[in-house]
Design a protein around this motif. Structure first.
Motif, PDB file in Angstrom:
ATOM      1  N   GLU A 151       0.827  -1.205   0.000  1.00 49.76           N
ATOM      2  CA  GLU A 151       0.000   0.000   0.000  1.00 49.76           C
ATOM      3  C   GLU A 151       0.861   1.255   0.000  1.00 49.76           C
ATOM      4  N   ALA A 158     -11.189  -3.729  -7.226  1.00 53.56           N
ATOM      5  CA  ALA A 158     -10.400  -4.631  -6.392  1.00 53.56           C
ATOM      6  C   ALA A 158     -10.196  -5.918  -7.161  1.00 53.56           C
ATOM      7  N   ASN A 180      -6.020  -3.300  -4.780  1.00 54.90           N
ATOM      8  CA  ASN A 180      -6.980  -2.213  -5.007  1.00 54.90           C
ATOM      9  C   ASN A 180      -6.412  -1.196  -5.979  1.00 54.90           C
TER      10      ASN A 180
END
Length: 338
Positions: free
Chosen positions: A43, A277, A288
């Motif tokens: 992320e 997603a 994502n």
């Protein structure tokens, strides 16, 4: 090491080819899993994959189609240089062994093989590529067309297996097609250094580089009107679907390849057209994407002539020959280890 001699159908004798295999079944999938975890699943980090995943069987065919497009000049320009100057290259390096990195079908390399043979010193050809089945086919084709030439194919990844080939006499390593441009500057420096470490004085490197030119021509070359490059780029998502049981929708990503002025490279991108997603069951992960988020699949660096010379010199390789096509689009540089 295994001998590649055998019989084809109808009792035809296959040309004798020896093979050296460093990439085993399962290696590629393990490497892909590790890269996807790092390149897609962290992320807050820009999403990126290595361009090598573009080249499954379908991707390789699509790239071959790209090289025939009117907008895509590099393949034609490099072939033009080799037709004009292969004998000059052969005289300057006087090689006994030719190694071709990322050999593919070895089509352009045959111009070098012919010239080296005519100069009288060529004894061995070593095609080096990651695909064993494709490499065996192309190696056998060369062995069939060049009787008496020892063909020793090496199945490996040039990021990990440089220099793992037999040595006998003076060596010329050919890295054609502008593939060196897929390496970012720090990666190029490491590549040149590793290659030079395994070379003896007098060994040579022949490297093809795409030169800087008008931005409109660069854009056209990587964003062709027929959409072949777009299909090639999206194909990496099909590779992920097949290898990782992912559920990417290739049509939910738009191809774009702009020129990055700061880094002096064309950047191949897949741009998510919506928030989505994506499941990666083999990794037990989701990825994502926000609308407009970019997945970078390749960079293709463009060069100034002096830049190529400086990068080679930094690795202890002295450029002794430099040739361009008539239009000045592409260049071949011959460097020797001193």
């Amino acid at each position: 090491m295994a001998a590649g001699k055998g019989r084809q159908r109808h009792g035809q004798e296959r040309p004798a080819v020896t093979m050296q295999v460093h990439v085993r079944p399962g290696d590629a999938r393990r490497t892909l899993r590790a890269e996807v975890l790092e390149g897609l699943c962290v992320e807050g980090r820009p999403k990126e994959l290595s361009p090598k995943w573009l080249y499954d069987e379908r991707g390789s065919q699509l790239f071959d189609d790209i090289t025939r497009l009117p907008e895509y000049y590099p393949t034609r320009r490099e072939r033009e240089i080799l037709r004009e100057h292969a004998r000059d290259i052969a005289r300057a390096c006087a090689a006994h062994t030719l190694v071709e990195l990322g050999s593919g079908s070895s089509e352009k390399t045959r111009l070098l093989l012919d010239a080296l043979r005519e100069e009288g010193g060529l004894e061995r050809f070593i095609p080096f590529d990651v695909s064993e089945s494709f490499l065996r086919q192309s190696a056998e084709a060369v062995a069939r067309d060049y009787p008496g030439l020892h063909v020793h194919a090496v199945v490996g990844d040039f990021e990990r297996h440089l220099g793992r080939w037999p040595r006998e006499g003076r060596l010329l390593v050919a890295f054609l097609g502008g593939t060196i441009g897929n390496l970012k500057p720090p990666e190029r420096a490491r590549f040149y250094a590793r290659l030079a470490e395994g070379m003896e004085p007098g060994d040579g490197l022949l490297v093809g580089t795409d030169l800087l030119k008008s931005r409109s021509r660069l854009f056209a070359a990587y964003n062709d009107r027929a959409g072949v490059t777009a299909a090639f780029n999206r194909n990496v998502l099909r590779v992920l679907n097949h290898e990782l049981q992912a559920d990417f929708d290739p049509e939910a990503f738009e191809h774009l390849a702009p020129f990055d002025e700061e880094n002096q490279w064309v950047e191949m991108r897949l741009v998510s057209t919506r928030a989505q997603a994506v499941r990666l069951p083999a990794l037990e992960r989701f990825v994502n994407f926000a609308e407009g988020e970019v997945l970078r699949t390749e960079v293709s660096c463009k060069f100034h002539p002096a830049q190529v010379q400086e990068e080679l010199a930094a690795a202890g390789l002295e450029r002794v020959g430099y040739w361009t096509d008539a239009a000045g689009d592409f260049a071949l540089s011959l460097a020797l280890k001193r």
